[in-house]
Enzyme design. Sequence first.
Site, short mmCIF file in Angstrom:
data_model
loop_
_atom_site.label_atom_id
_atom_site.label_comp_id
_atom_site.label_asym_id
_atom_site.label_seq_id
_atom_site.Cartn_x
_atom_site.Cartn_y
_atom_site.Cartn_z
N CYS A 73 0.88 -1.17 0.00
CA CYS A 73 0.00 0.00 0.00
C CYS A 73 0.92 1.21 0.00
O CYS A 73 1.74 1.37 0.91
CB CYS A 73 -0.86 -0.03 1.26
SG CYS A 73 -1.89 1.43 1.49
N CYS A 192 -0.57 3.79 -6.67
CA CYS A 192 -1.53 3.25 -5.70
C CYS A 192 -1.86 1.85 -6.19
O CYS A 192 -2.15 1.67 -7.38
CB CYS A 192 -2.78 4.11 -5.63
SG CYS A 192 -4.13 3.36 -4.70
N1 DGL Z 1 -3.76 0.65 -2.19
C1 DGL Z 1 -3.54 1.84 -1.40
C2 DGL Z 1 -2.31 2.55 -1.95
O1 DGL Z 1 -1.51 1.94 -2.66
C3 DGL Z 1 -4.83 2.56 -1.36
C4 DGL Z 1 -4.98 3.55 -0.41
C5 DGL Z 1 -6.31 3.83 0.20
O2 DGL Z 1 -6.79 3.02 0.97
O3 DGL Z 1 -6.76 4.96 -0.03
O4 DGL Z 1 -2.09 3.71 -1.69
#
Ligand code: DGL
Length: 274
Positions: A73, A192
């Site tokens: 993440c 993301c």
């Molecule tokens: N998959 C997360 C990232 O790479 C998402 C973030 C979220 O929960 O807003 O930033």
Amino acid sequence: MQTGPIGIFDSGYGGLTVMREIVQQLPAYDYIYLGDNARAPYGTRSFETVYRYTLQSVEWFFKQGCPLVILACNTASAKALRNIQQKDLQGLNPTNRILGVIRPTAEVIGSYSNTKNVGILATAGTVQSNSYELEIKKFYPDVKVYQQACPMWVPLIENNEHESKGADYFVQQCVDELLTKSKEVDTVLLGCTHYPLLSKKIADCLPQGVQLISQGKIVAESLEAYLQRHNDLEQRLTKSGNRQFFTTDSAADFNKSARLFYGEEVEARHVELS
Ligand code: DGL
């Protein structure tokens, strides 16, 4: 010293796009995935909140016996990783390791760009942290970095609206805003781990010749190299090819959506973190 699976963490489903590539690259290892779906999205939350949630998740992984945890993440990598590594790891388990996804991506992203102008699409939290610009400059001081926050994208994806007509508007809006920052951007990174689900729509908004990069494969290759360099840690990772999935929200909902991100059916279990 603990022996056990590799832990893979995300605020929700996005980390499954990274796990998919990691599992393909390194199939022998055991893996535990945790999605904090009950508290997603992280991208609009404060530094303190993302740090607290991520730390709880890391503690949970260590209790499951994971010697290595990957924060798949970007938001957690940007807002929590350094603090946990520097302040908490010593007290939790100093021989365990926690890795993020920003550094391995920054290490290679400059090599994709001919014009030395790279665009980053990411959550508001990742953009505000400026982690990508700081990290990329360490490896490519001559690369210019342009960042665009896309606050609506994760909610669209988590709510399974990413293929809707409504999503077109929000995708176009953010891509246009990024491109107005520089006409010379020839490489756009999906900063993301949720965004690969919007790849097609994003690519349709980009001018010809601009390449779109997802980080799953980059992170998987970097992990493989890391394990080759860190033999002591590698020896502590169990290798039975097991994959387990956990979510802080409904397991039934997770099972319904996970396939989109992971590419195959999964059977998740619910877990309470707090
Ligand atoms: N998959 C997360 C990232 O790479 C998402 C973030 C979220 O929960 O807003 O930033």
